[in-house]
Design a protein around this motif. Structure first.
Motif, PDB file in Angstrom:
ATOM      1  N   ALA A  55      -5.969  -7.291  -8.318  1.00  0.00           N
ATOM      2  CA  ALA A  55      -5.494  -5.966  -7.901  1.00  0.00           C
ATOM      3  C   ALA A  55      -4.910  -6.007  -6.490  1.00  0.00           C
ATOM      4  O   ALA A  55      -3.861  -5.410  -6.223  1.00  0.00           O
ATOM      5  CB  ALA A  55      -6.644  -4.954  -7.966  1.00  0.00           C
ATOM      6  N   MET A  56      -5.578  -6.734  -5.584  1.00  0.00           N
ATOM      7  CA  MET A  56      -5.061  -6.843  -4.213  1.00  0.00           C
ATOM      8  C   MET A  56      -3.748  -7.617  -4.184  1.00  0.00           C
ATOM      9  O   MET A  56      -2.827  -7.263  -3.452  1.00  0.00           O
ATOM     10  CB  MET A  56      -6.106  -7.512  -3.306  1.00  0.00           C
ATOM     11  CG  MET A  56      -7.241  -6.594  -2.886  1.00  0.00           C
ATOM     12  SD  MET A  56      -8.292  -7.293  -1.594  1.00  0.00           S
ATOM     13  CE  MET A  56      -9.153  -8.565  -2.511  1.00  0.00           C
ATOM     14  N   SER A  57      -3.668  -8.666  -4.981  1.00  0.00           N
ATOM     15  CA  SER A  57      -2.450  -9.480  -5.019  1.00  0.00           C
ATOM     16  C   SER A  57      -1.274  -8.655  -5.516  1.00  0.00           C
ATOM     17  O   SER A  57      -0.173  -8.701  -4.939  1.00  0.00           O
ATOM     18  CB  SER A  57      -2.676 -10.701  -5.912  1.00  0.00           C
ATOM     19  OG  SER A  57      -1.510 -11.478  -5.992  1.00  0.00           O
ATOM     20  N   GLU A  58      -1.497  -7.865  -6.573  1.00  0.00           N
ATOM     21  CA  GLU A  58      -0.429  -7.036  -7.119  1.00  0.00           C
ATOM     22  C   GLU A  58       0.001  -5.961  -6.114  1.00  0.00           C
ATOM     23  O   GLU A  58       1.195  -5.719  -5.912  1.00  0.00           O
ATOM     24  CB  GLU A  58      -0.893  -6.377  -8.420  1.00  0.00           C
ATOM     25  CG  GLU A  58       0.099  -5.397  -9.024  1.00  0.00           C
ATOM     26  CD  GLU A  58       1.433  -6.041  -9.384  1.00  0.00           C
ATOM     27  OE1 GLU A  58       2.432  -5.311  -9.457  1.00  0.00           O
ATOM     28  OE2 GLU A  58       1.457  -7.276  -9.592  1.00  0.00           O
ATOM     29  N   ALA A  59      -0.978  -5.324  -5.452  1.00  0.00           N
ATOM     30  CA  ALA A  59      -0.655  -4.293  -4.454  1.00  0.00           C
ATOM     31  C   ALA A  59       0.102  -4.892  -3.274  1.00  0.00           C
ATOM     32  O   ALA A  59       1.033  -4.274  -2.741  1.00  0.00           O
ATOM     33  CB  ALA A  59      -1.939  -3.610  -3.981  1.00  0.00           C
ATOM     34  N   THR A  60      -0.273  -6.108  -2.877  1.00  0.00           N
ATOM     35  CA  THR A  60       0.412  -6.764  -1.755  1.00  0.00           C
ATOM     36  C   THR A  60       1.857  -7.107  -2.127  1.00  0.00           C
ATOM     37  O   THR A  60       2.782  -6.933  -1.320  1.00  0.00           O
ATOM     38  CB  THR A  60      -0.348  -8.044  -1.355  1.00  0.00           C
ATOM     39  OG1 THR A  60      -1.693  -7.700  -1.005  1.00  0.00           O
ATOM     40  CG2 THR A  60       0.320  -8.706  -0.159  1.00  0.00           C
ATOM     41  N   ARG A  61       2.066  -7.601  -3.342  1.00  0.00           N
ATOM     42  CA  ARG A  61       3.422  -7.919  -3.790  1.00  0.00           C
ATOM     43  C   ARG A  61       4.297  -6.665  -3.806  1.00  0.00           C
ATOM     44  O   ARG A  61       5.458  -6.689  -3.358  1.00  0.00           O
ATOM     45  CB  ARG A  61       3.395  -8.557  -5.180  1.00  0.00           C
ATOM     46  CG  ARG A  61       2.990 -10.021  -5.198  1.00  0.00           C
ATOM     47  CD  ARG A  61       3.352 -10.679  -6.516  1.00  0.00           C
ATOM     48  NE  ARG A  61       2.618 -10.085  -7.626  1.00  0.00           N
ATOM     49  CZ  ARG A  61       1.426 -10.516  -8.053  1.00  0.00           C
ATOM     50  NH1 ARG A  61       0.839 -11.543  -7.434  1.00  0.00           N
ATOM     51  NH2 ARG A  61       0.825  -9.932  -9.065  1.00  0.00           N
ATOM     52  N   ARG A  62       3.755  -5.563  -4.304  1.00  0.00           N
ATOM     53  CA  ARG A  62       4.509  -4.304  -4.346  1.00  0.00           C
ATOM     54  C   ARG A  62       4.842  -3.831  -2.936  1.00  0.00           C
ATOM     55  O   ARG A  62       5.949  -3.365  -2.664  1.00  0.00           O
ATOM     56  CB  ARG A  62       3.712  -3.253  -5.104  1.00  0.00           C
ATOM     57  CG  ARG A  62       3.607  -3.510  -6.600  1.00  0.00           C
ATOM     58  CD  ARG A  62       2.665  -2.513  -7.250  1.00  0.00           C
ATOM     59  NE  ARG A  62       3.107  -1.139  -7.030  1.00  0.00           N
ATOM     60  CZ  ARG A  62       2.340  -0.079  -7.246  1.00  0.00           C
ATOM     61  NH1 ARG A  62       1.080  -0.238  -7.646  1.00  0.00           N
ATOM     62  NH2 ARG A  62       2.814   1.132  -7.042  1.00  0.00           N
ATOM     63  N   ARG A  63       3.879  -3.962  -2.021  1.00  0.00           N
ATOM     64  CA  ARG A  63       4.135  -3.531  -0.647  1.00  0.00           C
ATOM     65  C   ARG A  63       5.221  -4.393   0.001  1.00  0.00           C
ATOM     66  O   ARG A  63       6.088  -3.884   0.707  1.00  0.00           O
ATOM     67  CB  ARG A  63       2.843  -3.608   0.170  1.00  0.00           C
ATOM     68  CG  ARG A  63       3.004  -3.072   1.612  1.00  0.00           C
ATOM     69  CD  ARG A  63       1.746  -3.247   2.405  1.00  0.00           C
ATOM     70  NE  ARG A  63       1.406  -4.673   2.574  1.00  0.00           N
ATOM     71  CZ  ARG A  63       0.355  -5.101   3.270  1.00  0.00           C
ATOM     72  NH1 ARG A  63      -0.453  -4.222   3.842  1.00  0.00           N
ATOM     73  NH2 ARG A  63       0.113  -6.390   3.385  1.00  0.00           N
ATOM     74  N   ASP A  64       5.171  -5.703  -0.246  1.00  0.00           N
ATOM     75  CA  ASP A  64       6.185  -6.593   0.336  1.00  0.00           C
ATOM     76  C   ASP A  64       7.580  -6.238  -0.163  1.00  0.00           C
ATOM     77  O   ASP A  64       8.571  -6.284   0.592  1.00  0.00           O
ATOM     78  CB  ASP A  64       5.853  -8.053   0.016  1.00  0.00           C
ATOM     79  CG  ASP A  64       4.609  -8.534   0.749  1.00  0.00           C
ATOM     80  OD1 ASP A  64       4.200  -7.863   1.718  1.00  0.00           O
ATOM     81  OD2 ASP A  64       4.042  -9.561   0.330  1.00  0.00           O
ATOM     82  N   ARG A  65       7.697  -5.885  -1.458  1.00  0.00           N
ATOM     83  CA  ARG A  65       9.009  -5.484  -1.996  1.00  0.00           C
ATOM     84  C   ARG A  65       9.494  -4.201  -1.336  1.00  0.00           C
ATOM     85  O   ARG A  65      10.679  -4.043  -1.029  1.00  0.00           O
ATOM     86  CB  ARG A  65       8.919  -5.310  -3.514  1.00  0.00           C
ATOM     87  CG  ARG A  65       8.783  -6.612  -4.286  1.00  0.00           C
ATOM     88  CD  ARG A  65       9.099  -6.421  -5.761  1.00  0.00           C
ATOM     89  NE  ARG A  65       8.152  -5.524  -6.407  1.00  0.00           N
ATOM     90  CZ  ARG A  65       7.040  -5.924  -7.020  1.00  0.00           C
ATOM     91  NH1 ARG A  65       6.738  -7.224  -7.058  1.00  0.00           N
ATOM     92  NH2 ARG A  65       6.251  -5.057  -7.602  1.00  0.00           N
ATOM     93  N   LEU A  66       8.551  -3.268  -1.102  1.00  0.00           N
ATOM     94  CA  LEU A  66       8.919  -2.007  -0.452  1.00  0.00           C
ATOM     95  C   LEU A  66       9.325  -2.226   0.999  1.00  0.00           C
ATOM     96  O   LEU A  66      10.199  -1.521   1.518  1.00  0.00           O
ATOM     97  CB  LEU A  66       7.751  -1.018  -0.528  1.00  0.00           C
ATOM     98  CG  LEU A  66       7.483  -0.415  -1.909  1.00  0.00           C
ATOM     99  CD1 LEU A  66       6.168   0.369  -1.905  1.00  0.00           C
ATOM    100  CD2 LEU A  66       8.634   0.508  -2.318  1.00  0.00           C
ATOM    101  N   LEU A  67       8.702  -3.197   1.663  1.00  0.00           N
ATOM    102  CA  LEU A  67       9.068  -3.487   3.051  1.00  0.00           C
ATOM    103  C   LEU A  67      10.519  -3.954   3.141  1.00  0.00           C
ATOM    104  O   LEU A  67      11.226  -3.637   4.107  1.00  0.00           O
ATOM    105  CB  LEU A  67       8.122  -4.547   3.639  1.00  0.00           C
ATOM    106  CG  LEU A  67       6.714  -4.066   3.987  1.00  0.00           C
ATOM    107  CD1 LEU A  67       5.826  -5.236   4.391  1.00  0.00           C
ATOM    108  CD2 LEU A  67       6.764  -3.043   5.137  1.00  0.00           C
ATOM    109  N   ASP A  68      10.964  -4.690   2.133  1.00  0.00           N
ATOM    110  CA  ASP A  68      12.366  -5.098   2.097  1.00  0.00           C
ATOM    111  C   ASP A  68      13.279  -3.871   2.015  1.00  0.00           C
ATOM    112  O   ASP A  68      14.346  -3.821   2.650  1.00  0.00           O
ATOM    113  CB  ASP A  68      12.625  -6.020   0.906  1.00  0.00           C
ATOM    114  CG  ASP A  68      11.919  -7.375   1.053  1.00  0.00           C
ATOM    115  OD1 ASP A  68      11.622  -7.747   2.218  1.00  0.00           O
ATOM    116  OD2 ASP A  68      11.666  -8.025   0.029  1.00  0.00           O
ATOM    117  N   LEU A  69      12.860  -2.866   1.231  1.00  0.00           N
ATOM    118  CA  LEU A  69      13.644  -1.635   1.120  1.00  0.00           C
ATOM    119  C   LEU A  69      13.665  -0.869   2.438  1.00  0.00           C
ATOM    120  O   LEU A  69      14.683  -0.281   2.817  1.00  0.00           O
ATOM    121  CB  LEU A  69      13.078  -0.741   0.010  1.00  0.00           C
ATOM    122  CG  LEU A  69      13.195  -1.279  -1.419  1.00  0.00           C
ATOM    123  CD1 LEU A  69      12.513  -0.330  -2.396  1.00  0.00           C
ATOM    124  CD2 LEU A  69      14.666  -1.460  -1.795  1.00  0.00           C
TER     125      LEU A  69
END
Length: 553
Positions: free
Chosen positions: A381-395
């Protein structure tokens, strides 16, 4: 003749080795001799700081202020100080009220260094000395503040070398520093281990303190008469027994805050991690079973005995020697909305529950597997949330302002998952530190057998340990109008889902498995009546057959 009260204060006991005490005493005596007044030298606060007003809360000055407030210090008396900074080193708004309370009580404040006298009559007509006092108060506070900041910086530098050298001679009371090494104090470390053993066995803080004081075991804190429950409570939570060092600093209000991460291995460990966790678990279980016990402990099911109809706690009802003691629903006993007025005989309930605990043999859960499953789920769950946050940081970097709020939301989610993971790790450590269910129930069996011959203090001790063992073994004991139900926690035994056995309406014993995700509760109910001839043997045979079947599915 007026009385002059000489107040002497030093922030640290080490100052006694210098000239401060002699200087303050001699100046006060010289002044009293010249004025022809009686000098009272009883007001001394050694090792008490005035920076945050601690001397107003404890010690000689605090006692003096109390009698001044009560009007028991005669008007016309004197309070003799070397300087105003002996009275207070707080900020001016905090120090001035204490100063004025003394003056308004008709007491003259004398400062020997600058030869000033502050009293009500003088200040009423000439307020300029008050300006002098305000300046002295402000300067004293600034000096202490500057010194405190220097000390904080020095400690911050020391903490960078925490793994390389002993930082200070101030260590826990069961340790000492010898030749720049920290070692155990003979006898004291054994007392700490004893306190942990007794806490694990089921004794509360007051019971431990009473036993230590009855045996004349000297306490660690000087100035206190005997052991105190608060000290034992703090000791059982103090991770220094594991060898950990945690640095602290104080803020402007004097509140302590941890600084940095704990440093393992700084102190000698005198208690194992398993015993530390077990003592904490035992203490938490007693939170739901508080109160002072009698000589024989009135109720073995204190805290876990509940009414099956309304969920209220069961209370003890004593009808004397003729009827004996029984357990009744506390709501029903006071006519507060529950109709379960059945009174269960305590001796019969105890015998039945203890008998069933000894005879029921359930498979052991795989604690390590459960902890690994929980950790893996949270890690995913933490890994998935971190990946989503990293993608949003690019945006966000690309100029998408709408992604900022989603990044904040995911960051909060990650922090929540991290906290949940830490809690899961702690729960796993606690479970791993506990004895197996077979070991717990074997302990219950040994203690229950010892009840038959125990008397007096021995009986009380056995029942204390037995009550703790029962709390560790059972989630709760439910008392209904017809049956008593004991509930035990099992970890994910999916092969037992939905199984039922022998549910007789007349209350004959039965076993049922009740699935309650993510954990499973195993329930066996005990009807407290004498079975018909041959019925007990038949039920035993059927129960053993059922358990063998359930264990292989």
């Amino acid at each position: 003749m007026p009385v002059a009260y000489s107040y002497i204060r030093m922030s640290r006991p080490e100052q006694l080795r210098g000239d401060s005490l002699r200087r303050q005493v001699e100046k006060a005596r010289e002044w009293a001799a010249k004025r022809g007044v009686v000098l009272d030298e009883s007001l001394r606060d050694i090792g008490i700081s005035a920076y945050r007003g601690k001397n107003k809360e404890v010690g000689a000055l605090a006692a003096f202020l109390d009698v001044v407030k009560a009007g028991r210090v005669a008007s016309g008396s004197f309070l003799v100080l070397e300087s105003l900074d002996r009275l207070s080193r707080e900020t001016v708004p905090e120090a001035l009220p204490t100063f004025l309370d003394i003056v308004n009580a008709g007491i003259t404040i004398v400062t020997l260094t600058d030869k000033q006298e502050y009293n009500y009559e003088r200040l009423k007509t000439d307020w300029t000395p008050l300006l002098i006092s305000l300046g002295i108060m402000a300067r004293a506070h600034e000096e202490s503040k500057t010194k405190a900041e220097r000390v904080r910086q020095a400690w911050a530098q020391k903490r960078t070398k925490v793994g390389e050298a002993v930082l200070t001679k101030r260590v826990p009371a069961w340790l000492r520093v010898v030749d720049r090494r920290i070692e155990e104090v003979e006898g004291r470390s054994d007392i700490v281990r004893r306190i942990f053993r007794e806490a694990i066995a089921g004794d509360g803080q007051r019971a431990i303190v009473k036993r230590l004081n009855d045996e004349g075991v000297p306490s660690f804190k000087t100035g206190l008469k005997g052991w105190q429950p608060s000290y034992v409570a703090k000791l059982l939570k103090n991770r220094a027994v594991l060898g950990e060092y945690q640095a602290y600093s104080r803020d402007e209000k004097g509140v302590r805050h941890p600084v940095g991460e704990p440093v393992p291995g700084y102190y000698p460990a005198i208690v194992s991690a398993a015993d530390f966790l077990r003592a904490g678990t035992a203490a938490r279980s007693r939170k739901f079973a508080p109160g002072v016990r009698g000589v024989t402990i009135a109720n073995l099911f204190q805290g876990i005995g509940k009414c099956a109809c309304c969920g209220a706690s069961m209370t003890v009802r004593n009808r004397g020697k003729a009827s004996g003691t029984s357990l009744v629903c506390s709501n029903a006993a006071r006519s507060a909305g529950c109709d379960n007025r059945r009174g269960w005989s305590m001796p019969k309930v105890e015998r039945a529950v203890l008998r069933e605990l000894r005879r029921v043999d359930l498979p052991e859960p795989d604690k390590n597997e459960r902890v690994k499953d929980d950790a893996a789920t949270l890690a995913d769950a933490m890994s998935e949330a971190t990946r989503r946050r990293d993608r949003l940081l690019d945006l966000v970097e690309a100029g998408d302002d709408g992604a900022i709020e989603r990044v904040k939301s995911l960051t909060q989610r990650i922090r929540a998952l991290e906290a949940e993971a830490a809690k899961a790790r702690l729960n796993g450590q606690v479970e791993a530190s506990l004895p197996t269910r077979r070991e717990q129930w074997d302990r219950v069996g040994r203690l229950s057998q010892a009840l038959a011959t125990a008397r007096g203090a021995e009986l009380r001790e056995i029942r204390t340990r037995l009550a703790q063992a029962i709390r560790e073994s059972l989630l709760r004991v439910e008392f209904g109008p017809q049956v008593v139900t004991c509930r035990v926690r099992l970890d994910r035994m999916r092969s037992w889902d939905g199984l039922h056995y022998g549910h007789h309406p007349d209350g004959v014993p039965f076993v049922a498995i009740d699935e309650r995700p993510p954990r499973q509760l195993t329930v066996w109910e005990i009807a407290l009546h004498e079975p018909e001839p041959g019925e007990r043997e038949h039920l035993d045979t059927e129960l053993e057959r059922f358990l063998r079947l359930a264990g292989t599915r």
